[in-house]
Design an enzyme around this catalytic site. Structure first.
Site, PDB file in Angstrom:
ATOM      1  N   HIS A  99      92.879 -93.810  -7.389  1.00  0.00           N
ATOM      2  CA  HIS A  99      92.797 -92.856  -8.235  1.00  0.00           C
ATOM      3  C   HIS A  99      91.710 -92.575  -8.949  1.00  0.00           C
ATOM      4  CE1 HIS A  99      93.831 -96.689 -10.403  1.00  0.00           C
ATOM      5  NE2 HIS A  99      93.521 -95.924 -11.548  1.00  0.00           N
ATOM      6  N   HIS A 101      90.030 -90.797 -12.425  1.00  0.00           N
ATOM      7  CA  HIS A 101      90.281 -90.331 -13.890  1.00  0.00           C
ATOM      8  C   HIS A 101      89.601 -88.947 -13.852  1.00  0.00           C
ATOM      9  CE1 HIS A 101      92.117 -94.062 -15.368  1.00  0.00           C
ATOM     10  NE2 HIS A 101      91.581 -94.633 -14.364  1.00  0.00           N
TER      11      HIS A 101
END
Ligand code: ZN
Length: 142
Positions: A99, A101
């Site tokens: 992932h 941010h």
């Protein structure tokens, strides 16, 4: 990857405030944002980190990162933006599904920008309101 929280979000088995979606990637709000509009973007396919991803998929994901980043910036009127990505426990990765941010930053939101702001908790109504603004800002990009 039955226990992966992000795979559950992809499958709609876990609640999230989705702000962007395409064939390969999904973006949703971080539930404990560093600032209003803090968004996570993931490949829909499970990879533990960037090191496990084929390079062309990394490239495709980062096109979406840029697209969502521009929407978050416009929706939040942030003064600056951080893009952050961690690989491995030693690098403070907590969810082992790749992932990225996307973090809006504001003048004086931490000690001279040297640290990150404290994580915040947000109610569902506030989350939905900023989520809607980001969705619209990403969609209306020229
Ligand atoms: Zn996963």
């Amino acid at each position: 990857m039955e226990d992966c929280i992000f795979c559950k979000i992809v499958k709609g088995q876990e609640q999230s405030t989705i702000v962007y979606e395409d064939e390969h990637s999904l973006a949703f709000l971080d539930i404990h944002p560093l600032n209003l509009g803090h968004t996570l973007i993931i490949p829909k396919k499970h990879y533990p980190g960037m090191g496990e991803m084929p390079l062309d998929e990394v490239g495709r994901l980062f096109v979406s990162v840029a697209k969502v980043m521009q929407g978050v910036r416009r929706a939040t009127k942030a003064n600056g933006m951080n893009i952050g990505q961690s690989n491995g426990r030693a690098a403070s990765q907590e969810v082992f599904h790749m992932h990225v941010h996307i973090i809006p930053r504001f003048d004086n939101d931490s000690q001279g920008g040297l640290t990150f702001p404290e994580r915040k908790s947000m109610g569902p109504a506030d989350r939905e309101a900023i989520g809607k603004r980001i969705r619209e800002a990403v969609e209306t990009r020229g």
